[in-house]
Design a protein around this motif. Structure first.
Motif, PDB file in Angstrom:
ATOM      1  N   ALA A  55       2.721 -29.258  50.486  1.00 18.25           N
ATOM      2  CA  ALA A  55       3.344 -30.404  49.920  1.00 18.25           C
ATOM      3  C   ALA A  55       4.315 -31.107  51.057  1.00 18.25           C
ATOM      4  O   ALA A  55       4.445 -32.257  51.438  1.00 18.25           O
ATOM      5  CB  ALA A  55       3.992 -30.199  48.798  1.00 18.25           C
ATOM      6  N   VAL A  76      -1.244 -34.199  48.317  1.00 17.94           N
ATOM      7  CA  VAL A  76      -1.321 -32.802  47.953  1.00 17.94           C
ATOM      8  C   VAL A  76      -1.675 -32.777  46.530  1.00 17.94           C
ATOM      9  O   VAL A  76      -1.238 -33.528  45.598  1.00 17.94           O
ATOM     10  CB  VAL A  76      -0.072 -32.093  48.397  1.00 17.94           C
ATOM     11  CG1 VAL A  76       1.066 -32.823  47.455  1.00 17.94           C
ATOM     12  CG2 VAL A  76      -0.265 -30.566  47.885  1.00 17.94           C
ATOM     13  N   VAL A  82      -1.340 -30.374  43.375  1.00 20.17           N
ATOM     14  CA  VAL A  82      -0.679 -29.088  42.722  1.00 20.17           C
ATOM     15  C   VAL A  82      -0.791 -29.050  41.231  1.00 20.17           C
ATOM     16  O   VAL A  82      -1.213 -29.930  40.344  1.00 20.17           O
ATOM     17  CB  VAL A  82       0.865 -29.385  43.150  1.00 20.17           C
ATOM     18  CG1 VAL A  82       1.024 -29.345  44.583  1.00 20.17           C
ATOM     19  CG2 VAL A  82       1.537 -30.470  42.420  1.00 20.17           C
ATOM     20  N   ALA A 109       1.325 -37.247  45.967  1.00 24.64           N
ATOM     21  CA  ALA A 109       1.040 -36.073  45.236  1.00 24.64           C
ATOM     22  C   ALA A 109       0.121 -36.267  43.903  1.00 24.64           C
ATOM     23  O   ALA A 109       0.169 -37.457  43.260  1.00 24.64           O
ATOM     24  CB  ALA A 109       2.063 -34.881  44.776  1.00 24.64           C
ATOM     25  N   VAL A 167       3.834 -39.876  43.011  1.00 26.65           N
ATOM     26  CA  VAL A 167       3.186 -38.995  42.263  1.00 26.65           C
ATOM     27  C   VAL A 167       2.284 -39.301  41.025  1.00 26.65           C
ATOM     28  O   VAL A 167       2.998 -40.189  40.316  1.00 26.65           O
ATOM     29  CB  VAL A 167       4.207 -37.690  41.520  1.00 26.65           C
ATOM     30  CG1 VAL A 167       3.431 -36.644  40.923  1.00 26.65           C
ATOM     31  CG2 VAL A 167       5.009 -37.210  42.659  1.00 26.65           C
ATOM     32  N   ALA A 207       2.573 -33.911  53.124  1.00 24.92           N
ATOM     33  CA  ALA A 207       1.936 -34.764  52.255  1.00 24.92           C
ATOM     34  C   ALA A 207       2.754 -36.157  52.111  1.00 24.92           C
ATOM     35  O   ALA A 207       3.940 -36.037  52.243  1.00 24.92           O
ATOM     36  CB  ALA A 207       1.683 -34.299  50.819  1.00 24.92           C
ATOM     37  N   LEU A 221       8.122 -31.263  44.359  1.00 21.58           N
ATOM     38  CA  LEU A 221       7.598 -32.448  44.920  1.00 21.58           C
ATOM     39  C   LEU A 221       8.946 -33.317  45.179  1.00 21.58           C
ATOM     40  O   LEU A 221       8.948 -33.867  46.335  1.00 21.58           O
ATOM     41  CB  LEU A 221       6.667 -33.111  44.007  1.00 21.58           C
ATOM     42  CG  LEU A 221       5.238 -32.287  43.979  1.00 21.58           C
ATOM     43  CD1 LEU A 221       4.403 -33.076  43.005  1.00 21.58           C
ATOM     44  CD2 LEU A 221       4.781 -32.336  45.311  1.00 21.58           C
ATOM     45  N   HIS A 273       6.457 -27.063  40.058  1.00 25.23           N
ATOM     46  CA  HIS A 273       5.823 -28.034  41.162  1.00 25.23           C
ATOM     47  C   HIS A 273       6.409 -29.187  41.186  1.00 25.23           C
ATOM     48  O   HIS A 273       6.491 -29.892  42.417  1.00 25.23           O
ATOM     49  CB  HIS A 273       4.221 -27.977  40.872  1.00 25.23           C
ATOM     50  CG  HIS A 273       3.658 -26.532  41.179  1.00 25.23           C
ATOM     51  ND1 HIS A 273       2.314 -26.394  40.946  1.00 25.23           N
ATOM     52  CD2 HIS A 273       4.169 -25.612  41.777  1.00 25.23           C
ATOM     53  CE1 HIS A 273       2.046 -25.222  41.653  1.00 25.23           C
ATOM     54  NE2 HIS A 273       3.044 -24.702  41.960  1.00 25.23           N
TER      55      HIS A 273
END
Length: 638
Positions: free
Chosen positions: A119, A25, A27, A125, A154, A122, A146, A142
């Motif tokens: 999200a 995802v 973001v 990210a 991430v 996912a 997450l 955001h």
């Protein structure tokens, strides 16, 4: 911490590469360039259909607007007009290492619900931050979401480096700010990459404009993410979607969320606690018929015996069953226009099950911007995160999110609209309290109290004949029933017509009468009921034996009406008959009555209206048997 890496994840395994597409995802704050980055990535990996870019350029020319790579993802007409991403968009592409599904999630706070939807599915990210604006409110929000949704891989792309002259110091400032925030909430970014999505710098090729950066490109950072272990390694979870009657078979249909099963396996269905063996399996979709199935497959199964199974139940193995709880501790992101408040009632959807729940407590509200915490709050505003306690009248089959995300996420619904989503952090499992280790689930007193909204108890009304015990008990039963409480009068005369029909009125028979009545009363109290036991029960020792069965549940109420008043009332004419000698051993006249020495309550009825005595007893029951304000479960409108 170097510019090349903040973590050094292991390279994906060959098995992971060959598996189903890896979900990522994207973001970030609105207008920080998420869709532009994705559009450029798709173009440079050859994922766009032939002529797609040219078509979009022509559309832009006709509208008199400059071409944007974001239009590759912004498929909705409204999005092109407004220049913001409204819905999540999903598109496939492939690197040299593996296939991907990339999810472009909305950045505007009005569309956070859609961002969470993207999200939630996912595995990793990519957080995009504008190098000019830096870390903004939505960037932090955001990032926290997450973390809330359980994503631990991430990467960060600091975009629009061309607008700051590809300045190394500006990149270092933004990187330090976002890394500090993410680490404060327990997320360590795998990479922080300076990029220019418009020109393609550091998207799939190293940027000549930024020779000072020697780390991976965005595509290389994605390839470095490690695929999660397949859910087949987790305990079996098969939420029942429906039950169909086909030919002469009852087909139980659902999607295996985790684990695996085979014909011959014994399944436990929660929360009902019923079990049976799998007699046959049927599959849909690609693949040959098999007597085995695993996570990700939609199946129909039949059982070797006809037990009642319905939508919302969860099939598992007996030894690894989900938890059963009436109480959930959860981390929640609130999306409702009206604040979430203590006492609010919502429908909780978890897998295929739905439960009415009440917000029993808001333990803390978390400011996702500065991570400040407000403990013991009474409301949660829109777009806020909170740790809350939910209570349900019906047991909920679930896992904690840490143990099994497939059965650890939920949403709250109000008037058909999703108003909140969250993860189950911890529980008080009814099975942990009541299970016997065999997989058979019993229901304990605490669970019954939560379901009823009050504790069970034996309310033992003792006093002379004519004191008003039965009249008082009947009216209190009626009042409790109107409240929705579970109450039942247990009357001495009624028991002598059935259970105690073999007993007379000699002292030994009187004692046995009270013993039997006491056992029945406590059984009903264990079942969660308030038992209003109206018995003369003249002997103190008999009443003490009834109390000893469960002292905590026993409440002795002395209906203390004087003998002359009872004889004046004489509703059944018993005193007249006793005075005439036709009833031997009559309590108060020719047989003793031993009043309680330390009753929980004394009610004087002489000279008082029945309403006053009823109110006095109800007040005592409120104090003794009602749950606390925090624990009180209302009737849920069911």
């Amino acid at each position: 911490m170097t510019e090349t890496a903040l973590l050094s994840p292991a390279a994906p395994t060959a098995a992971a590469d060959a598996a189903s597409p890896f979900n990522i995802v994207v973001v970030g704050h609105v207008d920080h360039g998420k869709s532009t980055l994705v559009g450029r990535l798709l173009h440079e990996t050859g994922a766009l259909p032939e002529g797609k870019v040219e078509t979009l350029r022509e559309v832009c020319e006709r509208r008199g607007m400059p071409f944007e790579w974001a239009f590759v993802m912004d498929a909705l007409q409204a999005e092109r007009d407004q220049g913001i991403t409204i819905d999540t968009a999903r598109i496939r592409f492939r690197s040299e290492s593996r296939p991907y599904v990339i999810i472009d999630a909305p950045g505007h706070k009005e569309f956070l619900k859609n961002m969470i939807t993207g999200a939630a599915s996912a595995e990793a990210a990519l957080l995009v931050i504008d190098a000019v604006e830096g870390v903004r409110e939505q960037s932090r929000r955001h990032g926290y979401l997450l973390h809330l949704l359980g994503l631990r891989q991430v990467a960060v792309a600091v975009n629009k480096m061309d607008l700051v002259g590809h300045d190394r110091d500006r990149f270092a400032e933004v990187r330090a700010e976002i890394v500090a925030y993410l680490e404060s909430i327990g997320l360590v970014p795998t990479q922080v990459i300076p990029v220019s999505a418009r020109s393609g710098a550091n998207i799939t090729r190293p940027a000549a404009e930024m020779p000072w950066y020697q780390g991976p490109t965005v595509l290389a950072a994605l390839d470095a993410f490690v695929a999660a272990p397949p859910p087949t390694d987790r305990p079996l979870r098969l939420p029942v979607q429906d039950v169909y009657k086909f030919d002469q078979r009852r087909l139980i249909v659902g999607r295996i969320e985790s684990g695996r099963l085979a014909v011959g396996d014994t399944l436990l269905f929660s929360p009902s606690g019923k079990s049976a063996r799998v007699a046959s399996l049927e599959h849909w979709g690609a693949g040959t018929a098999s007597d085995r199935a695993e996570a990700g497959r939609s199946i129909a199964l039949t059982l070797d015996e006809q037990i009642f199974v319905e939508r919302g139940q969860v099939a598992s193995r007996v030894e690894t069953a989900p938890q059963l709880s009436h109480r959930l501790l959860a981390r929640l992101f609130w999306l409702g226009h009206q604040p979430l408040r203590v006492g609010g009632r919502y429908r909780l959807k978890l897998a295929t099950a739905e439960h009415w729940v009440e917000v029993a407590a808001i333990r803390r509200v978390i400011d996702v911007i500065d991570l400040g915490r407000q403990d013991a709050a009474d409301s949660v505003g829109r777009n806020a995160v909170a740790e809350i306690e939910l209570r349900s009248r019906t047991p909920i089959a679930h896992d904690s999110f840490a143990d099994n995300p497939r059965l650890g996420r939920f949403v709250l619904v109000e008037s058909y609209d999703i108003v909140g989503g969250g993860v189950i952090a911890a529980t008080e499992s009814d099975r942990a309290q009541a299970g016997d280790g065999s997989g058979v689930v019993t229901v304990d007193i605490h669970a019954r109290a939560l379901a009823n909204g009050h504790r069970g108890g034996v309310v033992w009304l003792t006093g002379l004949s004519g004191a008003g015990k039965s009249t008082l008990a009947a009216e209190v039963e009626r009042r409790l029933f109107l409240r929705g409480w579970q109450a039942k009068v247990l009357d001495g005369d009624a028991l002598r017509l059935g259970l105690n029909a073999d007993l007379g009125f000699a002292p030994a028979d009187r004692s046995e009468n009270i013993r039997r009545a006491g056992e029945v009363a406590h059984l009903l109290a264990d079942a969660g009921m308030i038992v209003l036991a109206a018995f003369i029960s003249p002997y103190r020792a008999d009443r003490d034996r009834v109390r000893a069965i469960n002292p905590e549940a026993f409440h002795e109420i002395h209906v203390a009406t004087a003998l002359d008043e009872c004889e004046r009332r004489d509703p059944k004419g018993l005193y007249v008959r006793a005075r005439a000698g036709t009833i031997p051993d009559f309590t108060g006249l020719t047989a003793p009555y031993e009043p309680p020495e330390a009753p929980e309550l004394v009610i004087e009825t002489a000279g008082r209206a029945i309403e006053d005595s009823v109110g006095e007893l109800l007040g005592y029951l409120d104090r003794a048997l009602a749950l606390s304000a925090r624990d009180q479960a209302e009737r849920w409108g069911l």
